[in-house]
Each structure stands twice: as structure tokens, then as C-alpha cells.
Design a protein around this motif. Sequence first.
Motif, short mmCIF file in Angstrom:
data_model
loop_
_atom_site.label_atom_id
_atom_site.label_comp_id
_atom_site.label_asym_id
_atom_site.label_seq_id
_atom_site.Cartn_x
_atom_site.Cartn_y
_atom_site.Cartn_z
N ILE A 111 65.14 39.67 45.76
CA ILE A 111 63.82 40.23 45.49
C ILE A 111 62.82 39.45 46.32
O ILE A 111 62.78 38.22 46.27
N ALA B 138 65.47 50.28 38.97
CA ALA B 138 64.68 49.90 40.15
C ALA B 138 63.48 50.83 40.32
O ALA B 138 62.36 50.38 40.58
N LEU C 214 63.25 45.07 46.92
CA LEU C 214 64.51 44.83 46.23
C LEU C 214 65.60 45.20 47.21
O LEU C 214 65.67 46.36 47.66
#
Length: 169
Positions: free
Chosen positions: A153, A74, A162
Motif C-alpha cells: 500500500i 479494495a 494498492l
Amino acid sequence: MIPEREREDYLDEIERSIQIYDSTIETGNEVLDTVLTEKSLYCEQHQITMTCVADGSKLGFLDGVDVYAIFGNALDNAIESVSKVPEPEKRLIAVSVWSRSDLLLIQVENYFEGTLAFEDGLPVTSKEDKDYHGFGIKSIRYAVEKYDGCMGIYPENNLFLLRISIPIP
């Protein structure tokens, strides 16, 4: 007497060591601390502002490999995205980890310019060699689903968001 240049190099080295120590993030989860510290040092060197509000103790039921997969990927994606933004003041990443009721909640958001195409609920890689890219987001989804969690998302208004929720056993 130490030569001036050698003394300056020594002082620079001490300053770098102090910055690394000052950049150490402590959330209550060693794996998360390692990922966040590593990424924050990179961000600092590349004029990216990363903020973090995380209760890492809530991650105790997750395997360390999964913690690394979720946060490492991420943050790599967020860093790659904001690195394309020419104005340093817009290079922003925020990481949050908390719990509500019996859910672990993770949020990684970053400033974002551009548009995204989606396939199977995931952004399609914008890189030329599509056969060797796009695995990071898939590995996040795999790790989240392993714990019966879900991931969303949301790219809108120059923000890439996210969101992950995982039931706490």
C-alpha cells in the motif's frame, strides 16, 4: 392514449435498464465482472469515475470467494475514500489486472486526500468504532497470502495505490 406522466415513467425505466446493460463489464472472469459491474453502477450514481483495464482470465486459479474479497474490499475502500472528496472531477478510481512472467498483478488506485497511520503494514481505520472496522484490508491480505502473494500500500501525492502480486501456478 397513455397519460403523459405514465409514459415518462416508462421511458425512464427503459433508460435505466439500458444503462445497467451498458454498464456491464466483461473481463473474462464472472466473479470479477459481477464485482466491477456492481461497483461501477454505484460509482456512476455518485459522480465517481471508475476505469478498468482487466484481463480477468488471469484470475482463473483463484477461488471466486477470494476474487470477491480482494476486489470487493479494495473497491469499497476506494469508493469510501473518494466519496469524501468534494470535487467530483477528483473522484477517480482505476483498476488494473494483468500478468507479467509468472505473476498475476492487480492494482487499485484512487485519488486520496489526507494522511494515514499504519500498523503492521496496513492502514489503521479512521472510523470511530475501530473494533468493527479495518477488516476489509485484512481480508485482502489474507486472500493474497493464501496464494503466496504479496500486497503493498503506497499513499503519496494524493494517490492511494494498492498493489498485489500473486504467483501464477
